[in-house]
Design an enzyme around this catalytic site. Structure first.
Site, PDB file in Angstrom:
ATOM      1  N   CYS B 215     -41.170  74.295  17.590  1.00 18.97           N
ATOM      2  CA  CYS B 215     -40.595  73.251  16.737  1.00 18.97           C
ATOM      3  C   CYS B 215     -39.639  73.893  15.738  1.00 18.97           C
ATOM      4  O   CYS B 215     -39.991  74.809  15.020  1.00 18.97           O
ATOM      5  CB  CYS B 215     -41.685  72.478  15.996  1.00 18.97           C
ATOM      6  SG  CYS B 215     -40.993  71.190  14.922  1.00 18.97           S
ATOM      7  N   CYS B 343     -15.019 121.778 -18.382  1.00 20.35           N
ATOM      8  CA  CYS B 343     -13.789 122.519 -18.112  1.00 20.35           C
ATOM      9  C   CYS B 343     -13.972 123.521 -16.977  1.00 20.35           C
ATOM     10  O   CYS B 343     -14.996 124.164 -16.861  1.00 20.35           O
ATOM     11  CB  CYS B 343     -13.359 123.249 -19.384  1.00 20.35           C
ATOM     12  SG  CYS B 343     -11.859 124.195 -19.196  1.00 20.35           S
ATOM     13  N   CYS B 356     -11.209 130.593 -12.653  1.00 16.28           N
ATOM     14  CA  CYS B 356     -11.334 129.170 -12.337  1.00 16.28           C
ATOM     15  C   CYS B 356     -12.660 128.925 -11.629  1.00 16.28           C
ATOM     16  O   CYS B 356     -12.999 129.601 -10.663  1.00 16.28           O
ATOM     17  CB  CYS B 356     -10.171 128.725 -11.442  1.00 16.28           C
ATOM     18  SG  CYS B 356     -10.437 127.107 -10.679  1.00 16.28           S
TER      19      CYS B 356
HETATM   20 ZN    ZN Z   1     -42.953  70.407  13.853  1.00 19.76          ZN
END
Ligand code: ZN
Ligand code: ZN
Ligand code: ZN
Ligand code: ZN
Lengths: 154, 544
Positions: B215, B343, B356
């Site tokens: 259903c 930095c 660096c």
């Molecule tokens: Zn039903």
């Protein structure tokens, strides 16, 4: 709600005892209200499973039948799961009735009938694609697997 | 935008009578504190020209989202003359596309109702006493058990005597049972158990069907509210709202923790995401990407590229872990150096070697020659003779970009520390330099600029990794390098120690200038990259 599954299973058991089960389906054991085992065979001459019998185990949680039971084909020395494109070699089954199409009005015998007709309509004995991969990683409870129901008609 | 036009209709309808929202309708460049702008400088009242790559958006509350749905529901209710709960079910079935719903409904009302799960005849088993043969569902036919007499159902058409619930097998008075239009009757306890499990356990909301096998009847909102506990009903409505937002291409939840706002934007449909990066700002104060829900700005990179990059980084997480280690050795004296500021210009405390952080090369090369730290030298890969060397070259190429990406990601994690340090310095300047509170704000503004630029730089390395090598890419990397240098210089200035009043004045001037320059370089990189999508200038090594 702990009484829900017990009362319902007692009723199902009483119905089976008084009216019996459909042909090809036998209740093998119902020692507790937690786990039942059915024997299933496919009737007729047409079937590729002629002469074979399979054991279907159902584990009921206390929210049964609101929740679907855990359903697997037994895989042990005595019983082997059927060779079917929706049944894995560890006994796990991919069927929508055990997943998103489960309804609380269904019952243990209804599951057996569904499994029986699933076997009856099969023409080819083969394992699902990716069986080995699935079996290697599958949880022990098939309900924890997210099934994808592509084609239930096979 | 035509494919989304249908949805826009209703989502935007109430914009005009809602004065509260008016100042949300501004573009990204001026999203923060519009009220302050208005108060301080009326000149900005005329909103800056919206950039072609910017989007407009609104921030909605949950209540506004609920109102949106209710408004649409009552419209459909009046038009189709159906109860409001039916209108809601219909709309949810047609994914809130009310035009399509009306078209289908007027074409064939009973079919439209049935498809949405509303027709009384939608259940083929309603009139049978058998277990679920579901003849209308072709694909399941062979799976369904045939008629079985195991659980005979008492028909609800005979409401006399006690009712035995076919689920729990207990007897009930009819008043303790419930059935929908499909006539499938069950006890209320079973309904409650079933509905609670669907909502709490499985997170279902709009698509909860009748308990009867096969259903398709959808359970109405008011039935659920009536049966389940208050908590579960609340969860149910949350799920409905979540589904509404998820189903709407013009809505998205703010992804930030504990934020309950919803962003509405109609200018960034999926198909535009190969040329737009729709960064928006939520009222919680955080940025997010409307396109993919990323919980921060990932401009200037396209959503799809971000996803690829994140996947790649996750796949290569071992390499990533190795790289993300926050300590390195000084390449001169080998003592361990920990990076604790933003930095990249590092000075080894022990041997005073300046280098660096990213490439570990001497800083002097960065200062005098151009900053070559951003571009991967592809030539070294070209020489690769065998496949092993090639795959090593490709890994090195990835590591080059990942390293720079991760470096900015790491710096961003130190933001709080950076602010704290700057605040201390600002206090110091107020005390020793005789500067007012307002006069030292330049330092905070400089930190803001650095942090914003770093996020953009971080994503620019993800972008560069996927760009094909061509002239356009070189221009992109030139802009990237210029911004990288500007940020480094500003970061370096911000780390300087203040000694006397004169040097504070000089430093303040330098920082203010450099911050303005960073902002300028940032805007150039961003503007050029985002415009580049619209002008189809960028070519990627992957599909966008
Ligand atoms: Zn039903
Ligand atoms: Zn019941
Ligand atoms: Zn938010
Ligand atoms: Zn995005």
């Amino acid at each position: 709600m702990s009484g829900l599954s017990t009362k319902r299973l007692m009723k199902e058991l009483a119905d089976i005892q008084s009216k019996g089960t459909p042909e090809g389906i036998i209740l093998l054991s119902a020692d507790s209200m937690e786990e039942w085992v059915f024997l299933i065979s496919v009737l007729g001459e047409e079937t590729i499973y002629k002469g074979e019998t399979f054991a279907l185990r159902m584990k009921f949680g206390n929210r049964y039948p609101i929740d679907v039971p855990e359903v697997t084909f037994l895989a042990n020395e005595q019983y082997q799961p059927p060779l079917h494109p929706h049944v894995y070699s560890n006994g796990h089954i991919c069927a929508s009735i055990l997943g998103n199409e489960w309804s609380p009005v269904l019952n243990a015998v209804a599951i057996c009938i569904t499994m029986q007709s699933m076997l009856a309509s099969n023409k080819k004995k083969e394992r699902p694609e990716g069986n080995d991969r699935y079996v290697r990683t599958a949880p022990s409870n098939p309900k924890l697997t997210r099934w994808h129901y592509d084609d239930d008609t096979v | 935008m035509s494919s989304d036009g249908d949805n826009d209709d209703f989502l935007y309808e109430d914009e005009y009578d809602d004065g509260f929202d008016q100042d949300e309708e501004i573009d990204i460049d001026s999203t923060s504190e519009p009220d302050v702008y208005d108060a301080m400088s009326p000149a900005i009242e005329e909103a800056p020209q919206k950039k072609p790559y910017d989007v407009s958006w609104k921030v909605k509350t949950l209540q506004e989202i609920i109102d949106m749905q209710n408004k649409e529901i009552s419209k459909v209710q009046a038009l189709l003359e159906v109860p409001s709960s039916s209108a809601a079910i219909l709309l949810r079935h047609y994914v809130w596309n009310s035009e399509k719903l009306q078209e289908q409904f007027w074409n064939d009302p009973s079919q439209a109702l049935e498809e949405a799960g509303l027709s009384p005849s939608s259940s083929p088993t309603a009139r049978t006493t058998a277990l679920p043969p579901s003849p209308t569902k072709r694909s399941n036919r062979s799976l369904r058990p045939g008629p079985s007499s195991l659980l005979k159902r008492t028909r609800s058409t005979q409401p006399t005597g006690p009712f035995e619930c076919p689920i729990c097998c207990m007897e009930y008075d009819y008043s303790s049972t419930y059935s929908m239009g499909c006539d499938h009757r069950f006890c209320k306890d079973c309904w409650i158990e079933y509905l609670s499990g669907k909502i709490k356990g499985e997170g279902e909301s709009a698509k909860i069907q009748c308990m009867e096998s096969g259903c398709k009847r959808i359970v109405r909102e008011e039935v659920i509210d009536d049966l389940v506990t208050k908590d579960i009903s609340k969860r149910y409505h949350n799920l409905l709202n979540a589904a509404f937002v998820a189903d709407s291409p013009t809505l998205r939840w703010c992804p930030h923790p504990n934020c309950e706002y919803i962003i509405e934007c109609s200018q960034a449909p999926t198909r535009m995401l190969n040329q737009l990066v729709p960064t928006v700002e939520c009222k919680c104060g955080n940025d997010l990407c409307f396109g993919c829900g990323y919980a921060a700005s990932h401009r200037p990179v396209l959503c799809r590229i971000v996803r690829l990059w994140e996947k790649k980084c996750a796949d290569d997480s071992e390499t990533a872990n190795w790289l993300q280690a926050n300590t390195k050795e000084c390449s001169k004296c080998q003592s361990t150096i920990e990076k604790n500021g933003g930095c990249n210009h590092m000075t080894c405390k022990k041997c005073k070697y300046e280098f660096c952080w990213v490439c570990m090369g001497p800083w002097s090369e960065h200062g005098t020659s151009w900053y070559q730290c951003n571009r991967y030298d592809e030539k070294s890969g070209i020489d690769a003779r065998d496949t092993q060397a090639k795959s090593r070259a490709s890994l090195e190429r990835y590591l080059h970009y990942f390293n720079r990406w991760a470096n900015h990601e790491h710096s961003a994690k130190l933001d709080a520390e950076f602010y704290q340090k700057t605040e201390k310095k600002m206090e110091q300047m107020q005390n020793s330099g005789n500067l007012s509170w307002i006069e030292v704000q330049f330092a905070k503004q400089a930190v803001d600029a650095v942090i914003k630029a770093r996020i953009t730089l971080k994503w620019s390395y993800c972008m560069a990794f996927y760009l094909k090598r061509n002239n356009m890419t070189e221009l992109f990397e030139d802009n990237q390098r210029d911004l990288e240098r500007a940020v480094e210089n500003l970061g370096y200035l911000l780390e300087q120690n203040i000694s006397d009043t004169d040097s504070i004045a000089k430093l303040r001037q330098d920082i203010t200038n450099q911050a303005a320059y960073v902002q300028k370089r940032h805007d150039i990189l961003m503007d050029d990259t985002l415009r580049g999508y619209l002008e189809r200038r960028w070519e990627f090594t992957v599909d966008t």
